[in-house]
Design a protein around this motif. Structure first.
Motif: not given
Length: 590
Positions: A235-246, A253-254, A299-307
């Motif tokens: 309940g404290f997580s924030q699942m932000h962006d993500f990526l579907l890999h081949p 990313g939380d 969160n010292a980094m703040g994982v955000h978006s994926f490519a």
């Protein structure tokens, strides 16, 4: 284990092909497009690292499978699938009716499920947030409402049951101040008036719920799809962006805990990878700990978006709280960090066909490019709109030199001066880079060869994320205008498409280029929205949980299935209180 054995025994007694129910209202009328969700408990989840799974362990969390009834009210589930999931409970849900929860044993003893209708007075309390939000009129000041939605609707549903509770004007203003400390930019001069309007209008709606319009009706074609959810985080997580890999895995990313969840949708299992912390960074990184009131954060980094790199399948990740870019090798789980000499708040990210990594720098109003061959960064400054904005951007290194606890904070204004915020980004087939500035209401076109930057006025408000279709048309969500917008770079013409649900605040989109469908996040209405480009017809897909706030969409090319994640912040406000990864897919023929 005993429960699972009993369930398996019960399922073995079923007919070999399917389990089927008919859903009816209390008067015997078949319920069309009613939702049935089969749920299984978690099987094994390690919680040894701050309550989260330790790195590298295989975990199997709770899973949920949802289907919809056809025109006769019937729905069926494959027996083998229920057995594999070890289902323990079924939830039966239809609009304007009370939910019914049954154990699997009780459900299997019935062929017909009767749901009790709600009274007209009871229904609005169960409506999604968007229809409540549609009735906040702000005394006819539409621009004030747009500013409120822009700044107060990008993390959670604004008119949910948690938001429309009674508060004093002082409590509302304290809430605005706290949200601004998190990253919203609601102008200080508007706090008192908005607090008074929310207190008055929410009270009026609670006392007169019949004034809240009914949501869009669920449609019969829903019987052709199914939705699978996998619970991850807490309940404290924030699942932000993500990526579907081949490789078939999904990487999520939380943002609040610097973790990447690697989900295998075939087995339902997941493992966790932790981002490396650079230079002894503290919680909150360069931005400081904005979430001090939260009981748990990491969160010292703040994982955000994926490519995804087309060359080697490596993932590139923007850490929004650092001046850096991160590379992740999914083959061995190793991270590589590339420090940046300038720029603040790495945001949305894409990779071109030459394997160059492009991403927006939301705070410093730039677009950055990382050349993997030379391992060097290039920066493209987007023009300021005023002298004040130019000065603010020039002073950013000095502002960030201060300790976050004592850092001067430029006061937000109604035009977003000082923070135009480059946000979404995508790359055309000819290599042209496009970006949208959220607060400036404009688009940037970057020629990657010459470095020339051209700005184009966006005649709507809140261009958030964008994508290019197979013909290189640009599709953009206009956040507070509740629109999907197409821009044709050849004719320089905009075309807008009103969303098929009331007062939606669309966060993002993605395009199924093979099938010509634009998928839009319906984060206030608990939906995913799909526009068929050729016919310009919409389809609306209700999601299995109330307060299901989504920020990203990925598309499975072969099947057309789409993925999204529940990123409501805080997650504990969402139904069930746990983030989920969701897959919406066509149903296989029975």
């Amino acid at each position: 284990m005993r429960i699972i054995i009993l369930i398996t025994t019960a399922l073995l007694a079923l007919p070999s092909h399917a389990v089927q129910w008919q859903l009816v209202s209390s008067d015997g009328r078949p319920l069309v497009a009613a939702m049935v969700t089969a749920s299984a408990p978690e099987q094994s989840v390690d919680r040894s690292d701050l309550g989260y799974p330790a790195v590298g362990l295989i975990n199997i969390g709770a899973a949920h499978l949802s289907r919809f009834t056809d025109r006769s009210g019937h729905v069926s589930f494959d027996r083998e699938q229920l057995r594999e999931l070890a289902v323990t409970q079924l939830r039966f849900r239809a609009q304007d009716h009370y939910d019914l929860l049954l154990s699997v044993e009780s459900a299997l003893a019935r062929s017909q499920i009767s749901l009790q209708p709600m009274s007209a007075e009871e229904r609005p309390a169960h409506y999604p947030s968007n229809v409540w939000l549609s009735q906040l009129h702000f005394d006819g000041d539409s621009q004030l409402k747009r500013n409120f939605q822009l700044n107060c609707g990008f993390c959670h549903q604004q008119a949910s049951v948690f938001m429309r509770n009674e508060r004093t004007t002082e409590q509302w203003q304290a809430l605005f101040q706290r949200m601004n400390s998190y990253g919203a930019r609601l102008p200080d001069i508007d706090h008192e008036r908005i607090a008074e309007l929310l207190q008055r209008d929410y009270r009026a709606l609670r006392e007169n719920p019949e004034s809240v319009p009914a949501p869009r009706r669920w449609q019969p074609q829903l019987a052709d799809i199914e939705m699978t959810e996998w619970e991850i985080g807490d309940g404290f997580s924030q699942m932000h962006d993500f990526l579907l890999h081949p490789n078939g895995r999904i990487y999520i990313g939380d943002n609040l805990f610097d973790r990447i969840y690697e989900v295998d949708p075939q087995s339902g299992s997941h493992t966790v990878h932790k981002l490396p912390v650079i230079n002894g960074a503290r919680t909150g990184g360069l931005l400081g700990n904005r979430f001090k009131v939260f009981p748990k954060i990491d969160n010292a980094m703040g994982v955000h978006s994926f490519a995804l790199s087309p060359r080697d399948g490596h993932l590139f990740i923007t850490p929004s709280m650092q001046q850096a870019l991160i590379e992740f090798n999914p083959h061995n789980g190793e991270f590589t960090t590339y420090p940046m000499a300038q720029g603040y708040y790495p945001h949305t990210i894409r990779i071109d066909q030459r394997d160059r990594v492009w991403f927006t720098l939301a705070v410093s109003s730039q677009v950055a490019m990382f050349d993997r061959r030379s391992q060097t960064f290039s920066y493209y400054d987007l023009p300021p709109r005023s002298f004040k904005e130019w000065l603010t951007l020039k002073l950013l290194p000095l502002i960030f030199w201060f300790d976050p606890e004592n850092r001067p904070q430029p006061a937000p204004d109604r035009d977003g001066n000082g923070l135009p915020m480059p946000y979404g980004i995508d790359i055309a087939s000819d290599g042209t880079v496009w970006a949208a500035r959220l607060y400036a209401n404009d688009l940037a076109r970057i020629d990657p060869d010459s470095g020339a930057v051209t700005m184009i006025d966006f005649p709507y408000q809140g261009p958030r994320r964008l994508r290019l279709d197979a013909e290189d048309n640009l599709w953009i969500v206009a956040f507070q205008d509740s629109l999907l917008v197409k821009y044709d770079p050849r004719t320089e013409q905009f075309t807008d498409y009103p969303l098929p649900v009331l007062n939606e605040l669309p966060y993002s989109l993605n395009i199924d280029k093979q099938r010509g469908v634009v998928w839009v996040n319906g984060n206030q209405s608990d939906t995913l929205l799909a526009l068929d480009i050729a016919s310009e017809q919409w389809r609306v897909y209700p999601l299995p949980r109330q307060r299901f706030f989504t920020r990203d969409i990925e598309i499975e090319e072969q099947t057309g299935a789409v993925y999204t994640s529940n990123s409501h912040f805080p997650t504990w406000q969402s139904e069930g209180g746990i983030p989920t990864l969701l897959r919406l897919a066509p149903r296989a023929p029975q």
